[in-house]
Design an enzyme around this catalytic site. Structure first.
Site, PDB file in Angstrom:
ATOM      1  N   ASP A 111       3.325   2.645   4.353  1.00  9.64           N
ATOM      2  CA  ASP A 111       2.618   1.368   4.456  1.00  9.64           C
ATOM      3  C   ASP A 111       2.980   0.604   5.729  1.00  9.64           C
ATOM      4  OD1 ASP A 111       5.183   0.618   3.961  1.00  9.64           O
ATOM      5  OD2 ASP A 111       4.759  -0.558   2.159  1.00  9.64           O
TER       6      ASP A 111
ATOM      7  N   ASP B  17      10.003   8.241  -1.635  1.00 14.08           N
ATOM      8  CA  ASP B  17       9.621   6.828  -1.643  1.00 14.08           C
ATOM      9  C   ASP B  17      10.883   5.979  -1.813  1.00 14.08           C
ATOM     10  OD1 ASP B  17       6.842   5.128  -2.088  1.00 14.08           O
ATOM     11  OD2 ASP B  17       8.612   4.156  -2.942  1.00 14.08           O
TER      12      ASP B  17
ATOM     13  N   CYS C 246      -2.426  -4.540   3.074  1.00 14.47           N
ATOM     14  CA  CYS C 246      -2.891  -4.716   1.694  1.00 14.47           C
ATOM     15  C   CYS C 246      -2.332  -6.004   1.095  1.00 14.47           C
ATOM     16  CB  CYS C 246      -2.457  -3.540   0.838  1.00 14.47           C
ATOM     17  SG  CYS C 246      -3.099  -1.975   1.416  1.00 14.47           S
TER      18      CYS C 246
ATOM     19  N   ALA D 233      -0.194   3.511  -3.051  1.00  9.33           N
ATOM     20  CA  ALA D 233      -1.599   3.713  -3.375  1.00  9.33           C
ATOM     21  C   ALA D 233      -2.102   5.061  -2.866  1.00  9.33           C
ATOM     22  CB  ALA D 233      -2.423   2.574  -2.786  1.00  9.33           C
TER      23      ALA D 233
ATOM     24  N   THR E 296       7.252   3.689  10.351  1.00  7.39           N
ATOM     25  CA  THR E 296       7.561   4.960   9.697  1.00  7.39           C
ATOM     26  C   THR E 296       6.603   6.046  10.168  1.00  7.39           C
ATOM     27  OG1 THR E 296       8.301   3.709   7.772  1.00  7.39           O
ATOM     28  CG2 THR E 296       7.976   6.061   7.464  1.00  7.39           C
TER      29      THR E 296
ATOM     30  N   PHE F 269       3.521   0.997  10.351  1.00  6.65           N
ATOM     31  CA  PHE F 269       3.367   1.828  11.546  1.00  6.65           C
ATOM     32  C   PHE F 269       4.691   2.450  11.985  1.00  6.65           C
ATOM     33  CE2 PHE F 269      -0.477  -0.891  12.457  1.00  6.65           C
ATOM     34  CZ  PHE F 269      -1.400   0.138  12.329  1.00  6.65           C
TER      35      PHE F 269
END
Lengths: 336, 94
Positions: A124, A54, A182, A33, A128, A126
């Site tokens: 998305d 990604d 999310c 996102a 990383t 912590f």
């Protein structure tokens, strides 16, 4: 007609600023996102080089907020980095794009950040972010944190050597599941766009050398309660990372199997340098269940789970949140 | 500054949605007293913001007049009129 005419008219950028953006190199880690808005803003603004990283592929429930993707990407089962690069190449052919379908972790993060001017956080989790923070502080690379859930989000720019780092803000890595995500609390797509825009604007200021215009702290926003705030974050004298320069998140071994929060899926990683021939894997797995393959990944339905296999021998196994079961499926069908 | 003053303690939207409490107006002499009084206004607040041993959860940030209280040696800081105490949560989603 000049593509950047309206942007150059904005006085703090101007013609000189536009040249600086064109010469800039940025890594975007995570193209969900936040990352898809970040990459879109930077490519459209004419940032000269974007490295797009990604680990995941596009799914239908991404489309409400991940603005670079469409239903064709879902049908094609494209990795997000590849789908994003394809879209951005059509958006601005002047930008050099580097696609990295990979899980960013201790084994590869330094190579991904050391040769760029800035790193943008679209991750998305912590873990990383602490890996990114260590690598960026170690190599003196600015990075911009962003996080969003519900209608609430935050952003903070880390300028190594000049201000606080992510370790100064939090002290340590929160336990998995300790804060809403999310996948557990949902997310408002407008909040994502606002937070990513805060991050991207901070990125422009850093790339333009306008540190005086930075927010100078942690920006928080709640679009539902209409609350905007900037809180100053001092450097922590006790900070392991930017104080003692101990980069323990870079020394940690990449975990072999990690549950992907809220997705009923587990990622299984292979040792650094491992590769797998997807065509050969397709031949081997085809007699066992439905298999399909594109240039970037292979998907197979096996033992009631969907296995997505990447050329770096990494796999995402959907249909379980049990790392042991995922490891077992991986060992059985990919190899121990 | 000494003595007791009235201050407002603000909670982030996610916590407000879960607990029904967006802020608490409390009377206190120190930062610790203000936080304790604010957390007492709804039992669920402590669960969302604190570990069992009373420390703030790692992802929970508490700012007193813009200072990250994580960097304070202790919360026994005298309060002044108009002081601001604001909780935030570091967010992992993205």
């Amino acid at each position: 007609m000049d593509r950047y005419a309206k942007q150059v008219l904005f006085a703090p950028i101007g013609k000189e600023g536009q040249k600086r953006l064109a010469a800039a190199r940025v890594t975007v880690v995570g193209l969900g996102a936040l990352g898809s808005v970040l990459a879109s803003h930077l490519a459209r603004a004419g940032v000269g080089f974007l490295r797009l990283c990604d680990r995941d592929f596009v799914e239908l429930d991404n489309l409400h907020r991940q603005v670079l993707f469409d239903e064709d990407d879902v049908r094609s089962g494209l990795p997000k980095a590849a789908a994003a690069a394809a879209k951005l190449a059509r958006t601005n052919s002047e930008v050099r794009l580097e696609t990295r379908v990979c899980d960013v972790g201790p084994a590869n993060v330094e190579d991904l950040v050391r040769d760029v001017d800035l790193v943008l956080d679209g991750t998305d989790n912590f873990e990383t972010r602490f890996v990114l923070n260590d690598a960026c502080v170690k190599h003196g690379r600015p990075w911009v944190y962003g996080g969003c859930v519900g209608s609430y989000g935050m952003a903070m720019t880390v300028l190594p050597g000049e201000g606080p780092c992510f370790g100064c803000l939090l002290g340590g890595v929160p336990s998995p599941g300790s804060s809403p995500t999310c996948d557990t609390a949902g997310v408002l797509n407008t909040a994502v766009a606002v937070v990513a825009s805060l991050q991207a604007t901070e990125a422009f200021k850093v790339l333009l050398g306008r540190h005086d215009a930075l927010a100078g702290g942690l920006q928080t926003v709640d679009l539902w309660t209409n609350a905007f705030q900037i809180v100053k974050v001092p450097r922590s004298p006790q900070c392991d990372t930017c104080g003692a320069r101990r980069f323990r998140h870079l020394e940690a071994a990449s975990t072999g199997a990690v549950t992907l929060c809220g997705r009923n899926a587990v990622q299984v990683t292979a040792p650094p340098g491992a590769t797998i021939d997807l065509a050969e894997a397709e031949r081997r797995l085809a007699p066992l269940g439905p298999v399909r393959r594109n240039a970037f990944l292979l998907k197979a339905t096996l033992d009631g789970c969907e296995l997505t296999l990447f050329p770096d021998a990494r796999a995402i196994i959907q249909g379980t949140d049990d790392p042991a079961r995922a490891r077992s499926i991986y060992a059985k069908y990919v190899g121990a | 500054m000494t003595g007791r003053v009235r201050v407002t303690v603000r909670f982030p939207g996610l916590v407000a949605q879960a607990t029904g409490v967006s802020h608490a107006r409390v009377e206190a002499g120190t930062l610790r007293e203000a936080i304790d009084a604010a957390l007492a206004s709804a039992p669920a607040l402590r669960h969302h913001l604190c570990e069992d041993d009373g420390r703030f959860r790692v992802h929970v940030l508490c700012f007193h007049n813009g200072t990250n209280t994580r960097l304070l040696a202790a919360l026994d800081v005298p309060l002044g009129e108009g002081d601001e105490i604001t909780f935030a949560q570091a967010i992992s989603g993205g």
